[in-house]
Design a protein around this motif. Sequence first.
Motif, PDB file in Angstrom:
ATOM      1  N   HIS A   1      25.376  57.615  18.286  1.00 29.84           N
ATOM      2  CA  HIS A   1      25.800  56.271  18.648  1.00 29.84           C
ATOM      3  C   HIS A   1      27.135  55.928  18.005  1.00 29.84           C
ATOM      4  N   GLN A   2      27.853  54.992  18.633  1.00 30.73           N
ATOM      5  CA  GLN A   2      29.091  54.503  18.062  1.00 30.73           C
ATOM      6  C   GLN A   2      28.810  53.791  16.734  1.00 30.73           C
ATOM      7  N   PRO A   3      29.656  54.026  15.728  1.00 28.25           N
ATOM      8  CA  PRO A   3      29.521  53.235  14.496  1.00 28.25           C
ATOM      9  C   PRO A   3      30.016  51.820  14.738  1.00 28.25           C
ATOM     10  N   SER A   4      29.650  50.899  13.886  1.00 28.98           N
ATOM     11  CA  SER A   4      30.233  49.565  13.969  1.00 28.98           C
ATOM     12  C   SER A   4      31.726  49.674  13.706  1.00 28.98           C
ATOM     13  N   LEU A   5      32.490  48.738  14.235  1.00 27.39           N
ATOM     14  CA  LEU A   5      33.933  48.753  14.012  1.00 27.39           C
ATOM     15  C   LEU A   5      34.229  48.680  12.522  1.00 27.39           C
ATOM     16  N   GLU A   6      33.457  47.868  11.803  1.00 30.08           N
ATOM     17  CA  GLU A   6      33.659  47.712  10.363  1.00 30.08           C
ATOM     18  C   GLU A   6      33.510  49.046   9.642  1.00 30.08           C
ATOM     19  N   LEU A   7      32.461  49.797   9.965  1.00 29.56           N
ATOM     20  CA  LEU A   7      32.225  51.084   9.314  1.00 29.56           C
ATOM     21  C   LEU A   7      33.304  52.087   9.700  1.00 29.56           C
ATOM     22  N   ALA A   8      33.681  52.109  10.974  1.00 28.23           N
ATOM     23  CA  ALA A   8      34.721  53.034  11.430  1.00 28.23           C
ATOM     24  C   ALA A   8      36.037  52.768  10.713  1.00 28.23           C
ATOM     25  N   VAL A   9      36.377  51.498  10.551  1.00 30.51           N
ATOM     26  CA  VAL A   9      37.604  51.129   9.848  1.00 30.51           C
ATOM     27  C   VAL A   9      37.573  51.655   8.417  1.00 30.51           C
ATOM     28  N   HIS A  10      36.447  51.488   7.739  1.00 29.12           N
ATOM     29  CA  HIS A  10      36.332  51.958   6.356  1.00 29.12           C
ATOM     30  C   HIS A  10      36.504  53.478   6.278  1.00 29.12           C
ATOM     31  N   LEU A  11      35.799  54.210   7.145  1.00 29.96           N
ATOM     32  CA  LEU A  11      35.843  55.668   7.083  1.00 29.96           C
ATOM     33  C   LEU A  11      37.230  56.206   7.433  1.00 29.96           C
ATOM     34  N   VAL A  12      37.874  55.594   8.425  1.00 29.33           N
ATOM     35  CA  VAL A  12      39.211  56.048   8.809  1.00 29.33           C
ATOM     36  C   VAL A  12      40.226  55.718   7.718  1.00 29.33           C
ATOM     37  N   SER A  13      40.110  54.527   7.136  1.00 25.83           N
ATOM     38  CA  SER A  13      41.045  54.133   6.081  1.00 25.83           C
ATOM     39  C   SER A  13      40.923  55.033   4.855  1.00 25.83           C
ATOM     40  N   VAL A  14      39.683  55.308   4.453  1.00 30.37           N
ATOM     41  CA  VAL A  14      39.465  56.192   3.308  1.00 30.37           C
ATOM     42  C   VAL A  14      39.956  57.600   3.631  1.00 30.37           C
ATOM     43  N   GLY A  15      39.717  58.044   4.866  1.00 29.10           N
ATOM     44  CA  GLY A  15      40.191  59.360   5.283  1.00 29.10           C
ATOM     45  C   GLY A  15      41.699  59.475   5.214  1.00 29.10           C
ATOM     46  N   ALA A  16      42.400  58.410   5.584  1.00 29.79           N
ATOM     47  CA  ALA A  16      43.862  58.419   5.515  1.00 29.79           C
ATOM     48  C   ALA A  16      44.336  58.620   4.085  1.00 29.79           C
ATOM     49  N   ALA A  17      43.657  57.987   3.140  1.00 31.27           N
ATOM     50  CA  ALA A  17      44.024  58.141   1.730  1.00 31.27           C
ATOM     51  C   ALA A  17      43.784  59.577   1.259  1.00 31.27           C
ATOM     52  N   PHE A  18      42.676  60.180   1.680  1.00 30.49           N
ATOM     53  CA  PHE A  18      42.408  61.559   1.278  1.00 30.49           C
ATOM     54  C   PHE A  18      43.393  62.534   1.928  1.00 30.49           C
ATOM     55  N   ILE A  19      43.826  62.225   3.137  1.00 31.08           N
ATOM     56  CA  ILE A  19      44.838  63.066   3.779  1.00 31.08           C
ATOM     57  C   ILE A  19      46.124  63.074   2.954  1.00 31.08           C
ATOM     58  N   ARG A  20      46.513  61.901   2.444  1.00 32.62           N
ATOM     59  CA  ARG A  20      47.709  61.850   1.603  1.00 32.62           C
ATOM     60  C   ARG A  20      47.514  62.658   0.320  1.00 32.62           C
ATOM     61  N   LEU A  21      46.308  62.606  -0.236  1.00 30.62           N
ATOM     62  CA  LEU A  21      46.020  63.397  -1.429  1.00 30.62           C
ATOM     63  C   LEU A  21      46.132  64.890  -1.132  1.00 30.62           C
ATOM     64  N   LEU A  22      45.609  65.326   0.012  1.00 33.84           N
ATOM     65  CA  LEU A  22      45.662  66.746   0.376  1.00 33.84           C
ATOM     66  C   LEU A  22      47.108  67.209   0.566  1.00 33.84           C
ATOM     67  N   VAL A  23      47.934  66.358   1.142  1.00 33.19           N
ATOM     68  CA  VAL A  23      49.350  66.701   1.294  1.00 33.19           C
ATOM     69  C   VAL A  23      49.992  66.896  -0.078  1.00 33.19           C
ATOM     70  N   GLU A  24      49.694  66.001  -1.008  1.00 36.98           N
ATOM     71  CA  GLU A  24      50.236  66.124  -2.367  1.00 36.98           C
ATOM     72  C   GLU A  24      49.791  67.440  -3.010  1.00 36.98           C
ATOM     73  N   LEU A  25      48.514  67.784  -2.848  1.00 37.72           N
ATOM     74  CA  LEU A  25      48.009  69.020  -3.443  1.00 37.72           C
ATOM     75  C   LEU A  25      48.629  70.244  -2.789  1.00 37.72           C
ATOM     76  N   ASP A  26      48.817  70.189  -1.480  1.00 34.96           N
ATOM     77  CA  ASP A  26      49.439  71.322  -0.785  1.00 34.96           C
ATOM     78  C   ASP A  26      50.880  71.513  -1.251  1.00 34.96           C
ATOM     79  N   GLU A  27      51.605  70.424  -1.368  1.00 32.84           N
ATOM     80  CA  GLU A  27      52.995  70.518  -1.817  1.00 32.84           C
ATOM     81  C   GLU A  27      53.066  70.997  -3.265  1.00 32.84           C
ATOM     82  N   GLY A  28      52.108  70.544  -4.085  1.00 29.22           N
ATOM     83  CA  GLY A  28      52.072  70.972  -5.488  1.00 29.22           C
ATOM     84  C   GLY A  28      51.740  72.443  -5.639  1.00 29.22           C
ATOM     85  N   ALA A  29      50.998  72.973  -4.640  1.00 27.78           N
ATOM     86  CA  ALA A  29      50.624  74.390  -4.674  1.00 27.78           C
ATOM     87  C   ALA A  29      51.705  75.264  -4.049  1.00 27.78           C
TER      88      ALA A  29
END
Length: 288
Positions: A258-286
Amino acid sequence: MANFDTRAPVDFKPKPGVPLGKRFTHVYRERGKATTDSNKMRHRFGSLLDGYGQKFEQFAERELGVPTPWSTSASWKTLLAKWDLDDLLDIPTVLTDYLKAKGGEASARIVLREINRIFEEENVSYRVDTNGGVHFLHDHEFEVNARATLAGLGLPRYANSKDRFESGMTAINAAVPDGKTAIRNVFEAAEGLFRLIVPKAHRLAGDQVVALEPLLQRKYDGDKTAQAAAAKLLASFKDWIEACHFYRHEAGKPDEIHQPSLELAVHLVSVGAAFIRLLVELDEGAGG
Protein backbone atom coordinates in the motif's frame (compact mmCIF):
# COMPACT_ATOMS: atom_id res chain seq x y z
CA MET A 1 -36.86 37.79 12.60
CA ALA A 2 -36.93 36.27 16.09
CA ASN A 3 -37.18 38.56 19.10
CA PHE A 4 -34.15 38.31 21.36
CA ASP A 5 -33.51 39.88 24.72
CA THR A 6 -30.81 42.39 23.75
CA ARG A 7 -30.08 43.04 27.42
CA ALA A 8 -28.68 39.54 27.96
CA PRO A 9 -24.87 39.82 28.10
CA VAL A 10 -22.62 37.54 26.06
CA ASP A 11 -20.02 36.99 28.72
CA PHE A 12 -19.14 33.32 28.38
CA LYS A 13 -15.42 32.64 28.07
CA PRO A 14 -13.88 29.21 27.43
CA LYS A 15 -10.94 27.88 29.37
CA PRO A 16 -7.57 29.61 28.80
CA GLY A 17 -5.89 28.70 25.54
CA VAL A 18 -9.12 28.05 23.62
CA PRO A 19 -9.46 30.68 20.85
CA LEU A 20 -12.44 33.04 20.82
CA GLY A 21 -14.70 33.64 17.84
CA LYS A 22 -13.62 30.59 15.85
CA ARG A 23 -15.94 28.06 14.24
CA PHE A 24 -16.71 25.02 16.36
CA THR A 25 -15.23 22.63 13.77
CA HIS A 26 -11.99 24.63 13.68
CA VAL A 27 -11.56 24.41 17.43
CA TYR A 28 -12.92 21.02 18.50
CA ARG A 29 -12.88 18.74 15.47
CA GLU A 30 -9.80 16.55 15.22
CA ARG A 31 -8.07 17.67 12.02
CA GLY A 32 -5.88 14.62 11.54
CA LYS A 33 -3.26 14.55 8.82
CA ALA A 34 -3.47 16.93 5.88
CA THR A 35 -4.98 15.32 2.79
CA THR A 36 -4.31 15.87 -0.91
CA ASP A 37 -7.96 16.31 -1.90
CA SER A 38 -11.25 17.34 -0.35
CA ASN A 39 -14.84 17.52 -1.57
CA LYS A 40 -15.43 20.61 0.56
CA MET A 41 -12.35 22.29 -0.91
CA ARG A 42 -13.71 21.64 -4.42
CA HIS A 43 -17.15 22.97 -3.45
CA ARG A 44 -15.67 26.13 -1.91
CA PHE A 45 -13.54 26.70 -5.00
CA GLY A 46 -16.73 26.47 -7.06
CA SER A 47 -18.43 29.08 -4.91
CA LEU A 48 -15.36 31.31 -5.19
CA LEU A 49 -15.31 31.14 -8.99
CA ASP A 50 -19.03 31.81 -9.43
CA GLY A 51 -18.51 35.57 -9.18
CA TYR A 52 -16.04 36.02 -12.05
CA GLY A 53 -18.45 35.70 -14.97
CA GLN A 54 -18.27 34.35 -18.49
CA LYS A 55 -15.08 36.14 -19.51
CA PHE A 56 -13.13 34.30 -16.86
CA GLU A 57 -14.90 31.03 -17.72
CA GLN A 58 -13.84 31.44 -21.36
CA PHE A 59 -10.28 32.36 -20.33
CA ALA A 60 -9.97 29.34 -18.00
CA GLU A 61 -11.30 26.96 -20.64
CA ARG A 62 -8.88 28.32 -23.23
CA GLU A 63 -5.93 28.01 -20.82
CA LEU A 64 -6.72 24.60 -19.32
CA GLY A 65 -8.50 22.84 -22.16
CA VAL A 66 -11.17 21.63 -19.75
CA PRO A 67 -14.91 22.42 -20.08
CA THR A 68 -16.07 25.25 -17.82
CA PRO A 69 -19.54 26.79 -17.35
CA TRP A 70 -18.80 28.90 -20.46
CA SER A 71 -19.33 25.90 -22.80
CA THR A 72 -21.64 23.81 -20.64
CA SER A 73 -24.84 24.24 -18.71
CA ALA A 74 -23.16 23.03 -15.51
CA SER A 75 -22.06 25.17 -12.58
CA TRP A 76 -18.51 25.52 -11.30
CA LYS A 77 -19.45 23.42 -8.25
CA THR A 78 -20.69 20.56 -10.44
CA LEU A 79 -17.72 20.66 -12.78
CA LEU A 80 -14.99 20.98 -10.16
CA ALA A 81 -16.35 17.94 -8.34
CA LYS A 82 -15.37 15.91 -11.43
CA TRP A 83 -12.15 17.59 -12.52
CA ASP A 84 -8.78 15.86 -12.24
CA LEU A 85 -6.93 17.12 -9.19
CA ASP A 86 -4.03 18.58 -11.20
CA ASP A 87 -6.45 20.68 -13.30
CA LEU A 88 -8.18 21.87 -10.14
CA LEU A 89 -4.85 22.98 -8.65
CA ASP A 90 -4.12 25.00 -11.81
CA ILE A 91 -7.19 27.17 -11.20
CA PRO A 92 -5.57 29.57 -8.67
CA THR A 93 -2.78 30.31 -11.16
CA VAL A 94 -5.19 30.85 -14.05
CA LEU A 95 -7.43 33.09 -11.94
CA THR A 96 -4.43 35.13 -10.78
CA ASP A 97 -3.23 35.57 -14.38
CA TYR A 98 -6.72 36.65 -15.43
CA LEU A 99 -7.06 39.24 -12.65
CA LYS A 100 -3.57 40.66 -13.19
CA ALA A 101 -4.16 40.96 -16.94
CA LYS A 102 -7.13 43.17 -16.11
CA GLY A 103 -5.02 45.30 -13.78
CA GLY A 104 -6.55 43.73 -10.71
CA GLU A 105 -3.42 43.29 -8.58
CA ALA A 106 -5.31 44.12 -5.39
CA SER A 107 -8.13 41.71 -6.31
CA ALA A 108 -5.56 38.98 -6.97
CA ARG A 109 -4.02 39.42 -3.52
CA ILE A 110 -7.45 39.19 -1.89
CA VAL A 111 -8.43 36.02 -3.74
CA LEU A 112 -5.07 34.37 -3.02
CA ARG A 113 -5.56 34.96 0.70
CA GLU A 114 -9.01 33.41 0.37
CA ILE A 115 -7.61 30.37 -1.44
CA ASN A 116 -4.99 29.83 1.25
CA ARG A 117 -7.74 30.14 3.87
CA ILE A 118 -9.68 27.37 2.09
CA PHE A 119 -6.59 25.17 1.91
CA GLU A 120 -5.88 25.66 5.60
CA GLU A 121 -9.44 25.26 6.86
CA GLU A 122 -10.07 22.15 4.77
CA ASN A 123 -6.75 20.70 5.95
CA VAL A 124 -5.30 19.98 2.52
CA SER A 125 -1.56 19.88 1.95
CA TYR A 126 -1.20 22.88 -0.39
CA ARG A 127 -0.55 26.60 -0.21
CA VAL A 128 -0.60 29.20 -2.97
CA ASP A 129 2.24 31.67 -3.50
CA THR A 130 1.96 35.41 -4.23
CA ASN A 131 1.84 34.76 -7.99
CA GLY A 132 -0.90 32.14 -7.80
CA GLY A 133 1.25 29.01 -7.99
CA VAL A 134 0.11 26.09 -5.83
CA HIS A 135 2.75 24.15 -3.88
CA PHE A 136 2.87 21.30 -1.43
CA LEU A 137 3.34 22.31 2.17
CA HIS A 138 6.52 20.25 2.30
CA ASP A 139 8.03 22.01 -0.71
CA HIS A 140 10.33 24.32 1.24
CA GLU A 141 11.97 21.50 3.16
CA PHE A 142 12.25 19.47 -0.03
CA GLU A 143 13.71 22.36 -1.98
CA VAL A 144 16.49 22.86 0.57
CA ASN A 145 17.15 19.12 0.81
CA ALA A 146 16.97 18.53 -2.93
CA ARG A 147 19.29 21.38 -3.85
CA ALA A 148 21.91 20.29 -1.35
CA THR A 149 21.66 16.66 -2.43
CA LEU A 150 21.69 17.37 -6.17
CA ALA A 151 24.69 19.64 -5.73
CA GLY A 152 26.54 16.74 -4.16
CA LEU A 153 25.54 14.41 -7.00
CA GLY A 154 26.97 16.67 -9.71
CA LEU A 155 29.95 14.50 -10.71
CA PRO A 156 29.58 12.06 -13.67
CA ARG A 157 30.44 9.25 -11.24
CA TYR A 158 27.12 9.85 -9.50
CA ALA A 159 24.95 10.19 -12.62
CA ASN A 160 22.86 7.07 -11.96
CA SER A 161 22.17 8.03 -8.35
CA LYS A 162 21.30 11.56 -9.42
CA ASP A 163 18.78 10.19 -11.94
CA ARG A 164 17.17 7.96 -9.29
CA PHE A 165 17.01 10.79 -6.77
CA GLU A 166 15.44 13.20 -9.26
CA SER A 167 12.87 10.53 -10.17
CA GLY A 168 12.04 10.14 -6.50
CA MET A 169 11.51 13.87 -6.08
CA THR A 170 9.29 13.94 -9.17
CA ALA A 171 7.15 11.12 -7.77
CA ILE A 172 6.53 12.75 -4.40
CA ASN A 173 5.90 16.18 -5.90
CA ALA A 174 3.29 14.94 -8.39
CA ALA A 175 -0.28 16.29 -8.14
CA VAL A 176 -1.16 12.93 -6.59
CA PRO A 177 2.04 12.07 -4.68
CA ASP A 178 3.46 8.60 -5.23
CA GLY A 179 5.29 8.09 -1.96
CA LYS A 180 6.02 4.44 -2.64
CA THR A 181 7.90 5.20 -5.86
CA ALA A 182 9.65 8.15 -4.22
CA ILE A 183 10.96 5.97 -1.38
CA ARG A 184 12.11 3.27 -3.79
CA ASN A 185 13.93 5.68 -6.08
CA VAL A 186 15.67 7.52 -3.25
CA PHE A 187 16.68 4.15 -1.80
CA GLU A 188 18.11 3.12 -5.18
CA ALA A 189 20.05 6.39 -5.32
CA ALA A 190 21.60 5.56 -1.94
CA GLU A 191 22.21 1.96 -2.98
CA GLY A 192 24.10 3.08 -6.08
CA LEU A 193 26.38 5.26 -3.99
CA PHE A 194 26.93 2.50 -1.44
CA ARG A 195 28.02 0.09 -4.16
CA LEU A 196 30.51 2.64 -5.46
CA ILE A 197 32.06 2.81 -2.00
CA VAL A 198 31.78 -0.94 -1.33
CA PRO A 199 32.16 -2.57 -4.78
CA LYS A 200 31.76 -6.11 -3.40
CA ALA A 201 28.27 -5.30 -2.08
CA HIS A 202 25.49 -6.53 -4.35
CA ARG A 203 22.78 -4.53 -2.59
CA LEU A 204 22.18 -2.08 0.23
CA ALA A 205 21.08 -3.97 3.32
CA GLY A 206 21.22 -3.24 7.02
CA ASP A 207 23.85 -5.87 7.71
CA GLN A 208 26.14 -4.39 5.02
CA VAL A 209 26.36 -0.94 6.62
CA VAL A 210 29.22 -2.04 8.88
CA ALA A 211 31.50 -1.72 5.84
CA LEU A 212 31.24 2.07 6.18
CA GLU A 213 32.46 2.14 9.78
CA PRO A 214 36.20 2.33 9.00
CA LEU A 215 35.59 5.27 6.66
CA LEU A 216 33.60 7.15 9.28
CA GLN A 217 36.13 6.44 12.02
CA ARG A 218 38.96 7.63 9.78
CA LYS A 219 36.99 10.72 8.82
CA TYR A 220 36.80 11.74 12.49
CA ASP A 221 40.16 10.39 13.54
CA GLY A 222 41.34 11.99 16.77
CA ASP A 223 37.86 13.09 17.86
CA LYS A 224 36.41 10.38 20.11
CA THR A 225 33.13 12.26 20.55
CA ALA A 226 32.60 12.62 16.81
CA GLN A 227 33.48 8.95 16.27
CA ALA A 228 30.90 7.88 18.86
CA ALA A 229 28.27 10.12 17.28
CA ALA A 230 29.16 8.77 13.82
CA ALA A 231 28.63 5.22 15.06
CA LYS A 232 25.12 6.16 16.15
CA LEU A 233 24.56 7.84 12.78
CA LEU A 234 25.54 4.61 11.07
CA ALA A 235 23.02 2.74 13.23
CA SER A 236 20.30 5.16 12.15
CA PHE A 237 21.30 4.60 8.51
CA LYS A 238 20.71 0.88 9.07
CA ASP A 239 17.27 1.66 10.55
CA TRP A 240 16.41 3.84 7.53
CA ILE A 241 17.40 1.05 5.13
CA GLU A 242 15.20 -1.45 6.95
CA ALA A 243 12.30 1.02 7.08
CA CYS A 244 12.51 1.52 3.31
CA HIS A 245 12.46 -2.23 2.71
CA PHE A 246 8.80 -2.26 3.80
CA TYR A 247 8.00 -0.29 0.62
CA ARG A 248 10.16 -2.27 -1.79
CA HIS A 249 8.98 -5.30 -3.76
CA GLU A 250 10.64 -8.20 -5.53
CA ALA A 251 11.06 -7.89 -9.28
CA GLY A 252 8.63 -9.99 -11.28
CA LYS A 253 6.10 -10.25 -8.46
CA PRO A 254 2.83 -8.32 -8.11
CA ASP A 255 3.19 -5.12 -6.14
CA GLU A 256 0.71 -5.42 -3.27
CA ILE A 257 2.30 -2.86 -0.98
CA HIS A 258 0.00 0.00 0.00
CA GLN A 259 0.96 3.63 -0.46
CA PRO A 260 2.52 5.19 2.64
CA SER A 261 0.94 8.31 4.07
CA LEU A 262 2.33 11.50 2.56
CA GLU A 263 3.71 12.41 5.98
CA LEU A 264 5.67 9.16 6.27
CA ALA A 265 6.91 9.34 2.68
CA VAL A 266 8.16 12.88 3.26
CA HIS A 267 10.09 11.77 6.35
CA LEU A 268 11.69 8.76 4.65
CA VAL A 269 12.64 10.70 1.52
CA SER A 270 14.03 13.63 3.52
CA VAL A 271 16.13 11.36 5.74
CA GLY A 272 17.28 9.46 2.65
CA ALA A 273 18.47 12.69 1.06
CA ALA A 274 20.62 13.40 4.10
CA PHE A 275 22.16 9.92 3.99
CA ILE A 276 22.87 10.33 0.27
CA ARG A 277 24.90 13.44 1.08
CA LEU A 278 26.77 11.49 3.75
CA LEU A 279 27.58 8.71 1.25
CA VAL A 280 28.92 11.26 -1.23
CA GLU A 281 31.19 12.67 1.48
CA LEU A 282 32.46 9.19 2.35
CA ASP A 283 33.05 8.32 -1.30
CA GLU A 284 35.01 11.51 -1.89
CA GLY A 285 36.98 10.92 1.32
CA ALA A 286 37.86 7.43 0.11
CA GLY A 287 39.18 8.88 -3.15
CA GLY A 288 36.14 8.07 -5.26
